[in-house]
Design a protein around this motif. Structure first.
Motif, PDB file in Angstrom:
ATOM      1  N   TYR B 212     -12.898 -10.111 -41.795  1.00  0.00           N
ATOM      2  CA  TYR B 212     -12.470  -9.064 -40.744  1.00  0.00           C
ATOM      3  C   TYR B 212     -11.524 -10.020 -39.884  1.00  0.00           C
ATOM      4  O   TYR B 212     -11.042  -9.311 -38.857  1.00  0.00           O
ATOM      5  CB  TYR B 212     -13.768  -8.717 -39.802  1.00  0.00           C
ATOM      6  N   ALA B 213     -11.801 -11.326 -39.825  1.00  0.00           N
ATOM      7  CA  ALA B 213     -10.953 -12.406 -38.794  1.00  0.00           C
ATOM      8  C   ALA B 213      -9.515 -12.301 -39.293  1.00  0.00           C
ATOM      9  O   ALA B 213      -9.069 -11.987 -40.273  1.00  0.00           O
ATOM     10  CB  ALA B 213     -11.571 -13.636 -38.942  1.00  0.00           C
ATOM     11  N   ARG B 214      -8.714 -12.702 -38.317  1.00  0.00           N
ATOM     12  CA  ARG B 214      -7.532 -12.901 -38.643  1.00  0.00           C
ATOM     13  C   ARG B 214      -6.918 -14.413 -38.939  1.00  0.00           C
ATOM     14  O   ARG B 214      -6.044 -14.777 -39.492  1.00  0.00           O
ATOM     15  CB  ARG B 214      -6.386 -12.410 -37.539  1.00  0.00           C
ATOM     16  N   ARG B 215      -8.147 -15.412 -38.980  1.00  0.00           N
ATOM     17  CA  ARG B 215      -7.915 -16.688 -39.195  1.00  0.00           C
ATOM     18  C   ARG B 215      -9.129 -17.362 -39.526  1.00  0.00           C
ATOM     19  O   ARG B 215     -10.309 -16.990 -39.103  1.00  0.00           O
ATOM     20  CB  ARG B 215      -7.394 -17.291 -37.886  1.00  0.00           C
ATOM     21  N   VAL B 216      -9.133 -17.888 -40.787  1.00  0.00           N
ATOM     22  CA  VAL B 216     -10.372 -18.317 -41.496  1.00  0.00           C
ATOM     23  C   VAL B 216     -10.316 -19.733 -41.322  1.00  0.00           C
ATOM     24  O   VAL B 216      -9.395 -20.512 -42.171  1.00  0.00           O
ATOM     25  CB  VAL B 216     -10.720 -17.864 -42.846  1.00  0.00           C
ATOM     26  N   VAL B 217     -11.185 -20.546 -40.795  1.00  0.00           N
ATOM     27  CA  VAL B 217     -11.531 -22.143 -40.688  1.00  0.00           C
ATOM     28  C   VAL B 217     -12.241 -22.327 -41.644  1.00  0.00           C
ATOM     29  O   VAL B 217     -13.707 -21.923 -41.306  1.00  0.00           O
ATOM     30  CB  VAL B 217     -11.342 -22.633 -39.567  1.00  0.00           C
ATOM     31  N   ASN B 218     -12.244 -23.199 -42.930  1.00  0.00           N
ATOM     32  CA  ASN B 218     -13.407 -23.349 -43.671  1.00  0.00           C
ATOM     33  C   ASN B 218     -13.574 -25.001 -43.621  1.00  0.00           C
ATOM     34  O   ASN B 218     -12.745 -25.956 -43.288  1.00  0.00           O
ATOM     35  CB  ASN B 218     -12.807 -23.147 -45.021  1.00  0.00           C
ATOM     36  N   PHE B 219     -15.082 -25.226 -43.108  1.00  0.00           N
ATOM     37  CA  PHE B 219     -15.570 -26.559 -43.271  1.00  0.00           C
ATOM     38  C   PHE B 219     -16.104 -26.966 -44.250  1.00  0.00           C
ATOM     39  O   PHE B 219     -16.946 -26.247 -45.037  1.00  0.00           O
ATOM     40  CB  PHE B 219     -16.689 -26.500 -41.840  1.00  0.00           C
ATOM     41  N   VAL B 220     -16.057 -28.315 -44.700  1.00  0.00           N
ATOM     42  CA  VAL B 220     -16.836 -28.690 -45.688  1.00  0.00           C
ATOM     43  C   VAL B 220     -17.159 -30.509 -45.416  1.00  0.00           C
ATOM     44  O   VAL B 220     -16.362 -31.014 -44.890  1.00  0.00           O
ATOM     45  CB  VAL B 220     -15.951 -28.979 -47.114  1.00  0.00           C
ATOM     46  N   ASP B 221     -18.282 -30.596 -45.233  1.00  0.00           N
ATOM     47  CA  ASP B 221     -18.637 -32.167 -44.911  1.00  0.00           C
ATOM     48  C   ASP B 221     -18.223 -32.524 -43.606  1.00  0.00           C
ATOM     49  O   ASP B 221     -17.600 -33.783 -43.701  1.00  0.00           O
ATOM     50  CB  ASP B 221     -18.444 -32.987 -46.270  1.00  0.00           C
ATOM     51  N   GLY B 222     -18.337 -31.787 -42.699  1.00  0.00           N
ATOM     52  CA  GLY B 222     -17.936 -32.144 -41.292  1.00  0.00           C
ATOM     53  C   GLY B 222     -16.549 -32.452 -41.233  1.00  0.00           C
ATOM     54  O   GLY B 222     -16.031 -33.192 -40.169  1.00  0.00           O
ATOM     55  N   ARG B 223     -15.592 -31.904 -42.050  1.00  0.00           N
ATOM     56  CA  ARG B 223     -13.962 -31.860 -41.980  1.00  0.00           C
ATOM     57  C   ARG B 223     -13.391 -30.293 -42.123  1.00  0.00           C
ATOM     58  O   ARG B 223     -14.412 -29.547 -42.742  1.00  0.00           O
ATOM     59  CB  ARG B 223     -13.537 -32.640 -43.024  1.00  0.00           C
ATOM     60  N   VAL B 224     -12.426 -30.376 -41.623  1.00  0.00           N
ATOM     61  CA  VAL B 224     -11.821 -28.811 -41.782  1.00  0.00           C
ATOM     62  C   VAL B 224     -11.122 -28.937 -43.209  1.00  0.00           C
ATOM     63  O   VAL B 224     -10.112 -29.990 -43.227  1.00  0.00           O
ATOM     64  CB  VAL B 224     -10.851 -28.772 -40.654  1.00  0.00           C
ATOM     65  N   GLU B 225     -11.599 -27.996 -44.049  1.00  0.00           N
ATOM     66  CA  GLU B 225     -11.011 -28.089 -45.277  1.00  0.00           C
ATOM     67  C   GLU B 225      -9.894 -27.231 -45.382  1.00  0.00           C
ATOM     68  O   GLU B 225      -8.618 -27.810 -46.131  1.00  0.00           O
ATOM     69  CB  GLU B 225     -11.769 -27.787 -46.511  1.00  0.00           C
ATOM     70  N   SER B 226      -9.749 -25.993 -45.011  1.00  0.00           N
ATOM     71  CA  SER B 226      -8.746 -25.180 -44.657  1.00  0.00           C
ATOM     72  C   SER B 226      -8.575 -24.345 -43.672  1.00  0.00           C
ATOM     73  O   SER B 226      -9.606 -24.162 -43.137  1.00  0.00           O
ATOM     74  CB  SER B 226      -8.761 -24.289 -46.240  1.00  0.00           C
ATOM     75  N   ASP B 227      -7.363 -23.880 -43.318  1.00  0.00           N
ATOM     76  CA  ASP B 227      -7.410 -23.143 -42.151  1.00  0.00           C
ATOM     77  C   ASP B 227      -6.148 -22.188 -42.451  1.00  0.00           C
ATOM     78  O   ASP B 227      -4.894 -22.434 -42.256  1.00  0.00           O
ATOM     79  CB  ASP B 227      -6.707 -24.202 -40.801  1.00  0.00           C
ATOM     80  N   ARG B 228      -6.550 -20.927 -42.463  1.00  0.00           N
ATOM     81  CA  ARG B 228      -5.656 -19.977 -43.138  1.00  0.00           C
ATOM     82  C   ARG B 228      -5.499 -18.891 -42.245  1.00  0.00           C
ATOM     83  O   ARG B 228      -6.539 -18.592 -41.443  1.00  0.00           O
ATOM     84  CB  ARG B 228      -5.903 -19.383 -44.401  1.00  0.00           C
ATOM     85  N   ARG B 229      -4.172 -18.603 -41.895  1.00  0.00           N
ATOM     86  CA  ARG B 229      -4.092 -17.204 -41.001  1.00  0.00           C
ATOM     87  C   ARG B 229      -3.442 -15.974 -41.627  1.00  0.00           C
ATOM     88  O   ARG B 229      -2.730 -16.057 -42.893  1.00  0.00           O
ATOM     89  CB  ARG B 229      -2.967 -17.467 -40.091  1.00  0.00           C
TER      90      ARG B 229
END
Lengths: 400, 233
Positions: B212-229
């Protein structure tokens, strides 16, 4: 802000009505115990001082011997000359009543009753604040001749005559008969618990001649003109009697002059001490009530950890949470205090009626108890409130 | 230099504990969020998404790096200052709803306004309007126990938006709800974002909700793995 916090506290109390009530039960009981004890104690003090006042005001009682209570302990009794000396030589006295008494059984028809027969003069009635309900007191001729006439107390009338009017009847005391000429107004019990109405009063000479068989006078009741002269009159009587009884300087008195006012002070101070003691015991229960509040508030803080976390998250300051719990405790305790006051009023009114002491509403103790219960809320609410305010919002939100 | 960006995380690190048992939950997060965005933060448990959310919500402070909220360095604020920041700029929605029990919906929604010191009449009007926005007009006087899970979460959302916050922070808002109700709640949040430009930050581990969101930030092990709009259709 304070008003809003009060609103939040009231809502929290309303949400947990039963528990709130149980929480303050200790305070309710404590406050009502304190107020009831003090109110009843005040009533008892009042009734004691009323009883002493009923014995007559500005009275000095002169007895042979140094012992407190009946019996002379070997010291010689007084003579009528002593009575006359006091009356004639001390201007501060109003009335001087000699009393010679003996326990005797009095009989009227089939009824008999053992009572205290006192021989005295008309001064006895004036000094002792006795009023007559019916009949008359002694005439000068009756006193002089030692006629067998008597004035009786209410207890004696009830036991011999029931509801009948005794005036004019003949009663028998030992071997002689005696005409009842008057009936005394009831006074009730003394502060020591003896019945003042259980008495038959006769002229002094009649009692001396027919009952005691001697010229002895067991005690002298002296009424003093005014309250301020009590000590002076007392000293003068003591000096006079020492001289008349040939007591050398430095030797102890072999008689005793007691002051009803002092007696009243001693007795009322005793009941006051007792009231204080009972009040203090009750105050301990109030403290226990305070600990109850702290206990429940601590439980409440633990139980409402998530709620506190939520409040902190949506922007409550530490101060807001502290104030909320503190005010909750104070409001709880104060409500408990109010309920306690209501309960105490009902209880002390009821108990005063049962114990036969007057009910005296004491606004001071009510106010003090209320303020004290609110203070208990502050004192015992502070620790739980601090704990609530110091919670970490993240941990609090995660709390299950 | 004035920084008007709504949220800016710069090399944010978070370490729990000390010494050999210390655990580094966040290992340098850089994240910028502008007003009006709808961001979903995804990740498995232990990925650091909840820690990030706590820092973004000013409930926690970073151990290292910097968090600027509207240019204000949050890590330098006192506990009370952060509380005031939450009071005036942030709205929270929790997985467990966190409504006050035995308290009506209206009183629950009024709560943040009480802390803001609003007068009673204004409070009532604003709370009613917020309940209207979440579709609960007519349920003002029901307590949480008398409401369904979805309705309770709506009340919670009304409580979060009644102060007109700059950011709505939602922590697993559908975690306790069935799928139908979850979709309704997500629709509601999307509407609030779309129609009113409310910035929404949502933590979830469900891809369906993140969608539902327009931007998805994916976290893995305390780091931002991906940031998609997502492109707006």
């Amino acid at each position: 802000m304070l008003w809003n916090t009060l609103l939040l506290a009231l809502r929290a109390i309303r949400r947990n009505l039963l528990r709130s009530f149980l929480t303050v039960l200790g305070i309710v009981i404590g406050v009502s115990a304190v107020i009831t004890m003090v109110t009843l104690g005040n009533g008892a003090t009042r009734s004691v001082s009323d009883q002493i006042a009923s014995m007559g005001s500005n009275l000095l009682m002169v007895r042979p011997g140094q012992r407190f209570g009946p019996g002379s302990g070997g010291a010689p009794s007084f003579r009528i000359a002593d009575v006359e000396a006091i009356r004639d030589q001390i201007s501060l006295v109003a009335q001087v009543a000699p009393i010679a008494n003996r326990m005797a059984t009095v009989v009227y028809q089939a009824n008999n009753w053992s009572t205290d027969v006192q021989g005295t003069t008309n001064d006895y009635f004036a000094a002792g604040n006795w009023n007559l309900v019916a009949g008359r007191s002694f005439t000068a001729a009756e006193e002089r001749a030692g006629r067998t006439v008597c004035v009786i107390g209410q207890t004696v009338r009830e036991n011999l005559f029931g509801g009948q009017n005794p005036v004019g009847s003949q009663i028998r005391i030992r071997q002689f008969s005696c005409e009842v000429i008057g009936l005394l107004h009831p006074k009730g019990q003394t502060a020591f618990g003896t019945d003042q109405d259980d008495v038959v009063v006769m002229p002094l000479r009649a009692v001396q001649r027919r009952l005691t068989g001697s010229q002895d006078i067991g005690r002298i009741t002296v009424s003093v003109r005014d309250n301020e002269s009590m000590d002076a009159a007392r000293n003068q009587i003591e000096l006079l009697l020492r001289e008349r009884r040939n007591i050398a300087p430095g030797q102890d008195d072999d008689f005793r002059v007691m002051d009803t006012r002092q007696l009243a002070e001693t007795l009322t101070s005793t009941t006051r001490t007792l009231t204080l003691l009972l009040g203090a015991v009750a105050a301990v229960s109030l403290m226990v009530g305070g600990i109850g509040i702290m206990n429940i508030m601590l439980v409440s803080v633990t139980e409402r950890t998530r709620e506190i976390g939520t409040r902190l998250a949506i922007g409550a300051l530490e101060r807001d949470v502290l104030l909320q719990f503190l005010i909750e405790a104070v409001v709880l305790a104060s409500l408990g205090g109010l309920v306690g006051i209501a309960l105490a009023t009902a209880a002390s009114w009821f108990l005063a009626g049962m114990m036969g002491v007057p009910y005296l509403f004491d606004p001071f103790i009510n106010l003090v108890s209320f303020v004290f219960s609110a203070a208990i809320g502050v004192i015992f609410g502070f620790f739980p409130a601090r704990r609530a305010a110091g919670l970490n919002p993240i941990d609090a939100l995660r709390h299950e | 230099m004035k920084d008007d960006t709504l949220i800016r995380l710069l090399a944010v690190r978070k370490i729990y504990g000390r010494g050999p048992t210390a655990f580094e939950a966040l290992k340098g997060i850089d994240l910028t969020i502008d007003g009006g965005e709808f961001v979903a933060i995804m990740g498995h448990s232990g990925s650091g998404k909840s820690t990030t959310m706590n820092i973004l919500g000013c409930l926690d402070v970073p151990s290292g790096g910097s968090y600027r909220f509207l240019g204000v360095p949050v890590e330098q604020l006192s506990r009370d200052q952060r509380a005031l920041l939450r009071r005036h700029y942030l709205g929270f929605v929790f997985q467990g709803f966190n409504l006050l029990a035995r308290t009506t919906a209206l009183e629950n929604v009024e709560l943040p306004l009480i802390y803001r010191g609003e007068p009673a009449a204004a409070r009532r009007t604003a709370a009613r309007a917020a309940l209207d926005q979440v579709g609960l007009l007519g349920w003002e006087h029901h307590t949480p126990a008398e409401l369904s899970g979805g309705q309770q979460q709506r009340v919670a959302i009304a409580r979060a938006i009644v102060t007109r916050p700059a950011v709505l922070l939602a922590d697993e808002p559908t975690g306790n709800l069935d799928s139908t109700t979850s979709r309704e709640i997500m629709e509601l949040i999307r509407t609030l974002n779309g129609d009113q430009g409310l910035t929404v930050l949502m933590v979830t581990h469900e891809a369906e909700m993140a969608a539902y969101a327009r931007r998805v930030v994916n976290f893995v092990d305390g780091r931002v793995e991906s940031d998609r709009r997502k492109e707006i259709v």
